[in-house]
Enzyme design. Structure first.
Site, short mmCIF file in Angstrom:
data_model
loop_
_atom_site.label_atom_id
_atom_site.label_comp_id
_atom_site.label_asym_id
_atom_site.label_seq_id
_atom_site.Cartn_x
_atom_site.Cartn_y
_atom_site.Cartn_z
CE LYS A 54 1.01 7.38 -3.65
NZ LYS A 54 1.08 5.93 -3.80
CD GLN A 98 -0.60 3.37 -5.77
OE1 GLN A 98 0.25 4.25 -5.69
NE2 GLN A 98 -1.31 2.98 -4.73
CG ASP A 121 6.34 2.86 -2.47
OD1 ASP A 121 5.72 3.62 -1.71
OD2 ASP A 121 5.88 2.39 -3.53
N1 GUN Z 1 -0.75 0.82 -2.42
C1 GUN Z 1 -1.26 1.13 -1.20
N2 GUN Z 1 -0.34 1.82 -0.49
C2 GUN Z 1 0.74 1.94 -1.27
C3 GUN Z 1 2.01 2.56 -1.09
O1 GUN Z 1 2.34 3.14 -0.05
N3 GUN Z 1 2.87 2.48 -2.14
C4 GUN Z 1 2.55 1.84 -3.29
N4 GUN Z 1 3.46 1.80 -4.25
N5 GUN Z 1 1.39 1.25 -3.49
C5 GUN Z 1 0.50 1.32 -2.48
#
Ligand code: GUN
Length: 295
Positions: A54, A98, A121
């Site tokens: 990311k 995350q 998100d």
């Molecule tokens: N963990 C697995 N998928 C995601 C996501 O789309 N966003 C976040 N913040 N954590 C994750």
């Protein structure tokens, strides 16, 4: 006949070009760079690799990007204070924590602490509620990526029988809610299946569009798929290492067999995965424009 392979890598790259040129415009005309903060607590290998990807993408697109690496034993209070600091930082437009978080931290409490305007998100209840009533601002990244793949591959969603396997808050529930809306790129008849579903294949066999986020390799075999269906595989299962030391991945769909029956299918890797990161960038760009009232 073998299915058309829907390349998330290619579609994501198109969308990234669009984001890049819009980012250049923001920079040139307003002196603004979209700002993304990623927070990781601990060093779960999958989480580290997602967050690294990311950050790398954000930099490639010309974003201002900040990463907070917090130790595994970080308290909830400390994490909340970090979030609070960035909620008030005008250079940061999007905040991503995350998941999963270590046991001592209440995940919902953390997600609720993020300013809904910076919730790229789309996990904050305000944004979940907006999505539910058809007023979505930030769509969760994986569902948003799935919808874009379908639209940009020319798949007819309007009136389609969509079957979603999985009811997570991150994928199953939001994609179902997005595709059922009375809107463009939606208006489908949606069935949501889960571990409590009796006779799963009686549902999957009816699907014009089958979206699989079950979290189990080969959860979907060829006999469970209708001839000519479009199959979107959201699974990311780690099944060992490549000789180069990278994680070897497979989806939730028995790809080799199902591709002989489907009309289109997404591969793993190179399917939904690259889309998810790209949609996070699009949400961050949206957040920056929203913060500065730019259309
Ligand atoms: N963990 C697995 N998928 C995601 C996501 O789309 N966003 C976040 N913040 N954590 C994750």
């Amino acid at each position: 006949m073998s299915a058309k392979i829907i390349s998330g890598t290619e579609i994501a790259s198109q969308i990234r070009e669009e984001i890049k040129s819009e980012t250049e415009r923001l920079n040139r005309d307003y002196g603004i760079s979209p700002g993304l903060l990623t927070i990781i607590v601990g060093n779960n290998p999958a989480s580290v690799s997602y967050v690294t990807a990311k950050q790398k993408t954000a930099k490639e697109l010309g974003f201002y990007s900040v990463q907070e690496d917090l130790p595994e034993d970080t308290s909830e209070e400390t994490l909340l204070s970090v979030i609070d600091r960035y909620n008030r930082d005008p250079k940061i437009h999007g905040i991503l924590v995350q998941l999963p978080l270590p046991k001592q931290i209440n995940e919902n409490k953390v997600l609720y602490a993020i300013d809904p305007d910076k919730d790229v998100d789309g996990f904050h209840p305000v944004n979940v509620g907006r999505l539910m009533i058809g007023e979505g601002r930030y769509y969760p990244c994986t569902p948003y990526g799935i919808q874009q793949m379908l639209i940009r591959s020319g798949v007819e969603i309007d009136g389609a029988e969509v079957v979603v396997v999985g009811r997570s808050n991150i994928v199953g529930k939001p994609i179902s809610m997005m595709l059922v809306q009375k809107a463009k790129g939606a208006n489908a008849t949606v069935t949501m299946c889960h571990t409590g579903t009796k006779n799963l294949s009686s549902h999957t066999k009816r699907a014009d569009i089958l979206i699989v986020a079950a979290g189990r390799p080969k959860a979907i075999t060829a006999d469970m798929v209708k001839e000519g269906a479009v199959v979107i595989d959201v699974g990311v299962n780690r099944i060992g290492m490549t000789p180069e030391g990278k994680a070897k991945l497979c989806g939730d769909v028995d790809f080799d067999a199902v591709k002989e029956k489907a009309s289109a299918i997404t591969p793993v890797p190179g399917g939904v995965g690259p889309m998810t990161i790209t949609m996070l960038m699009l949400n961050t760009l949206k957040a920056a424009k929203f913060a500065h009232n730019i259309t």
